[in-house]
Structure formats: C-alpha cells, structure tokens
Design a protein around this motif. Sequence first.
Motif, PDB file in Angstrom:
ATOM      1  N   VAL A   1       9.204   0.215   7.704  1.00 24.30           N
ATOM      2  CA  VAL A   1       8.488   1.318   7.058  1.00 24.30           C
ATOM      3  C   VAL A   1       7.571   0.806   5.955  1.00 24.30           C
ATOM      4  O   VAL A   1       6.411   1.231   5.834  1.00 24.30           O
ATOM      5  N   VAL A   2       8.079  -0.145   5.148  1.00 24.56           N
ATOM      6  CA  VAL A   2       7.247  -0.737   4.093  1.00 24.56           C
ATOM      7  C   VAL A   2       6.014  -1.399   4.705  1.00 24.56           C
ATOM      8  O   VAL A   2       4.886  -1.254   4.198  1.00 24.56           O
ATOM      9  N   GLY A   3       6.217  -2.111   5.802  1.00 26.41           N
ATOM     10  CA  GLY A   3       5.098  -2.772   6.467  1.00 26.41           C
ATOM     11  C   GLY A   3       4.087  -1.794   7.032  1.00 26.41           C
ATOM     12  O   GLY A   3       2.873  -2.023   6.949  1.00 26.41           O
ATOM     13  N   LEU A   4       4.557  -0.691   7.617  1.00 27.38           N
ATOM     14  CA  LEU A   4       3.636   0.316   8.150  1.00 27.38           C
ATOM     15  C   LEU A   4       2.810   0.944   7.034  1.00 27.38           C
ATOM     16  O   LEU A   4       1.602   1.203   7.201  1.00 27.38           O
ATOM     17  N   ILE A   5       3.454   1.189   5.893  1.00 34.24           N
ATOM     18  CA  ILE A   5       2.716   1.722   4.736  1.00 34.24           C
ATOM     19  C   ILE A   5       1.653   0.719   4.280  1.00 34.24           C
ATOM     20  O   ILE A   5       0.510   1.089   3.974  1.00 34.24           O
ATOM     21  N   ASP A   6       2.022  -0.554   4.259  1.00 37.28           N
ATOM     22  CA  ASP A   6       1.072  -1.588   3.854  1.00 37.28           C
ATOM     23  C   ASP A   6      -0.070  -1.708   4.860  1.00 37.28           C
ATOM     24  O   ASP A   6      -1.237  -1.864   4.476  1.00 37.28           O
ATOM     25  N   ASP A   7       0.251  -1.626   6.147  1.00 31.74           N
ATOM     26  CA  ASP A   7      -0.794  -1.711   7.170  1.00 31.74           C
ATOM     27  C   ASP A   7      -1.782  -0.553   7.064  1.00 31.74           C
ATOM     28  O   ASP A   7      -2.977  -0.715   7.348  1.00 31.74           O
ATOM     29  N   LYS A   8      -1.296   0.603   6.631  1.00 29.80           N
ATOM     30  CA  LYS A   8      -2.152   1.788   6.554  1.00 29.80           C
ATOM     31  C   LYS A   8      -2.910   1.870   5.236  1.00 29.80           C
ATOM     32  O   LYS A   8      -4.114   2.159   5.216  1.00 29.80           O
ATOM     33  N   TRP A   9      -2.203   1.611   4.125  1.00 30.24           N
ATOM     34  CA  TRP A   9      -2.823   1.832   2.813  1.00 30.24           C
ATOM     35  C   TRP A   9      -2.924   0.576   1.952  1.00 30.24           C
ATOM     36  O   TRP A   9      -3.368   0.666   0.809  1.00 30.24           O
TER      37      TRP A   9
END
Length: 525
Positions: free
Chosen positions: A98-106
């Motif tokens: 989840v942390v990585g997906l947030i980083d990939d998006k924002w």
Amino acid sequence: MTTLILITLTTAFASMLLLVPLVRAGAIRVGLVDNPDAERKLHARPIALAGGLAVFIATGIAFVTGVAYESGWQEFEKLTQISSRWYVLLGASTAILVVGLIDDKWALRGRQKLLAQVVISMIVVGSGTVMNSVSLFGWDIPLGIFAIPVSVLWLLLSINALNLLDGADGMATTVGAFVCGGLALLSASSAHSPSTAIAATALCGALIGFLVFNRPPASIFLGDAGSMMIGLMVGVLAMWCSLKESAVLVAAPVAILVLPLFDSTAAIVRRWMTGRSMYATDRGHLHHLLSEKFGPNGMLMVVAGLCTFSSAIAILSVKFQQEWLVPIGAIGVLGFLVLTRTFGHSECRLLLGRVYHFAHSFAVRPQQCDSSKQLRTVKLQGEGCWEPVWEPLVEFAKVHDFAKVQIDANMAWLHEGYHATWQSVRLPEKAFQNVVRIPLYATRPGDDEAVPIGKVEVITNSTTDSLVHLGYFLEHVEELQTQVHHLVDKLNVLRSRKATSDQAGQSTDAVAKPLANEVEAATTS
C-alpha cells in the motif's frame, strides 16, 4: 518435494498470465503510470505500474495451492493452523504494498518511505523474526542487545536493494526470480518447514510469469510497491530458510543476494564519497551500466548468469557443508564486475583513494600538514574530458593557498559523472573556515531552462587575504560555468550522434534480414 515445487511454480506462473493484463488495464485507467523523463528513466513512453499487485495476488494463490497440496488437498483447515509469523508477513507485505502504491501515484519523499519501511520492519522483527545470533564459518556470534537493530537493518537493506535495482526492463524481476529460486532450493535442501520453500517458490513463479510482460520492451513495471514488497519477503524468507537452531547462517543468503547488496553498497559509497544526498538519483546503478554496455537483453543475460553462479555456490555450500565456497563465489561475481570495469570500479577507486590518503596522513610531519596536498580524480561515468575545467581550479587554489577545492558533477541523461578533490592533509578547524559552494548548471537537449548538475566547493583559512582571494575567485565563476557549458554541449552532440548511429544500425538490420531471406529463397529455387 519436486512435485510440490512444480505445482506451486506452475500455479504462480499461470496466475500471472491471467492477472497482469487485468492489472495493467486498471493501472492505465486510473493513471497509475510511470512517465518518462530526460534525467534518468530509460523508457520513452508512459508505462503502467502496479505490477507488484499482480505478483502479490499470484504469490498468495500459489502459496495456498502449495500448502493445500502438501496437506493432501482434503485438509484445508491446515491453512488456519500455520504459524502466526505467516500472518504477520502477510500483513507486513500488504502494508508495504500500500505504501508503494501511494508512492507510485503521488511520489512520497524519501524520508517518508524510509519511515514506513522502518515501522513495518520493526513490526516483523517484534513478532519474532529476529537474528539472536549469526553463524559464520562455524562460529556462532551472539548479537545480544544488537539483535533487533541488526534484524531491522537487514530487512531495510533487502527492501531497498531490490528497489534500487528496479530501474530497467526486467532487471529487478530477473534478479528477484533467481534469488527466490535460490532461497527455495536452499530451504528444501536444509530440511526446513515446507511452507518456506513453498512461499519462495510461489514468489519465484510469479516473477517468472511477470517477466513475460516486463522483459524489454516492458509493458508494465513492478513499481515501488512491487520492488519493496518483494524485497521485504526476500529478506524475511532468507532469515527463515537459513535458521539453524538459534543461529542464522548468514553466508548462504548473502551469497544469493550478492548482486542487489553490491548495487546498494556501491550506491551508498558513491553518494557518501562524493558528498551527494543519499536520495540523489543517477545512472550509476548496476542496471544502467549493464544496459549501456551490453544492451537491454544482454543485461538480463549477464545478470541471469551471475545470479545462477552465486546461487549455485550458496546451495552447494549448504549441501556439502563447505561454507568456504561462499566467499569464493561472492568474490568471483564481484571480481568479474569490478575487474572488467562493468560496475563498481569507480566506487572502489573512490574508497581506496580515501583509505590511501588517510593512511598517508600518518606519515606526514605536523609542520607539513598544511602545505602537503592530496589529489583525487575519478571519472565515475562517461567519456567527458574534464581536465580543462578541473586543472585551472587546482592552479588557482595553489596560487592563492586554498585549503581545499572540490568539483562534483552528475549528468544522468548523458551517463556522465566526475568527481575530483584537491586539499591539504589537515584542513582548518571548522570554526575558522571560509566555505563557498557554487552550483553548476547545464541545459538538457529540448529544455529551455538550465538544471543543476553538481557543485564546486572551496575552503580557505579564515583570514583577510583569503577573503580577498575568494572574492577574486567569485569574479571568475562565470568563466567556470562557460567551460562546463562547452563540455556539456560536446557531450550532448556525441550522445545524439551515438543515438542516431544506433537507430541507423537497427534500420539497416531490419532491411538486411528480409533482403537476405529473399536472396536465399531465390538461390534455392
């Protein structure tokens, strides 16, 4: 065990073939893509991210299938009886995904990601996955109060080692697949719980399936979500599969992970020795240099060969209980990369130069510490001729009795890097230093605004004369910037010609092959 591994591997591979197209389409629809830039990214068009989500799901499916097969298919309740550490790993993997997906998006800041990694790693270690002692060449070394910090540091290193490698098509996927395969075989040969071998095999199969879509030219990337999640799982599984009684056998897992660990260590050394931020980006990683030298497909072949060699040595060392094989295998891999100047040669020069000058400082008389000078120049990357920029700086520093002058430049889009230092054996005390740092700028092709590419740092003793000399130096800074601009312009032209030549070569091959086929057909008839 062989049938179990094949079933788990096949399930993970097949799941990826079904999941990746769905995840890729969803990522593009919500705008979860990696856009190209002129600085360091190698792709030329937006590429879907969230490949890590597909890997996570496929690994879970294959793990459940493997455990069910191992329990006899009828005893599915065994899934609820597995050790609680697996539920902790599931939760931690989900959290870091989840942390990585947030980083990939924002795009989170580096320290924000690091904080999340530390918290997640501490939760895993706090649940019982901890190195209380390590075993190396027959010696058991108790860690005592350092057990928890060392365990957290190992997980952080594993997470970021895979993350740093994820910069070229198929690179992190290939390395991850070989690492997981090696861990699976290591676990199976060590007679550990089948669950560990199943998990490593499931992740290996998922990565092999992902490589179908991630090989050059890639249509989807792992993203930070995938690379960090894989790194966490690899770090945990490496600890579990190398556990012997109460000690962790560190030699074999380190040998299997030698490539990502070497890349991470080299990046830390390069940035620390040149005074750059640890979060600075460049094209000095293993995948950048291998791709530059061997091409995208050649890069994967070299990586596959090195991973196969290091993993085979690690497994043989455990199989025959010959731990001395491990350092030989690791030295062989690292020696190949460094001695062929493929990767790590510049970092070794930086480190050895610092060590040499430190040792040399003990042989200098106290009266000569201020007058005795040390010079280090390292061409980190590229073919640029930096002497016309650097030598006038050194001459100016000699004439005006500067204590130190240093230049550091990093132009990722040109694969160019240079670092040089000239300084006294003993610098003035910080309270009595005059320090001037001047940023260097250059213009990328197609851009109107100049971007920072490095800096020049000057240190003098705090005297009236030195202030006058610094003022004179600042008056001539524009000449320095002009010299840098001329050098960058030449490098831009050379890079453009090389790109044009490569495209022409590909076009010639594309025309020549059909023509050769026609000639062969005509000759046959």
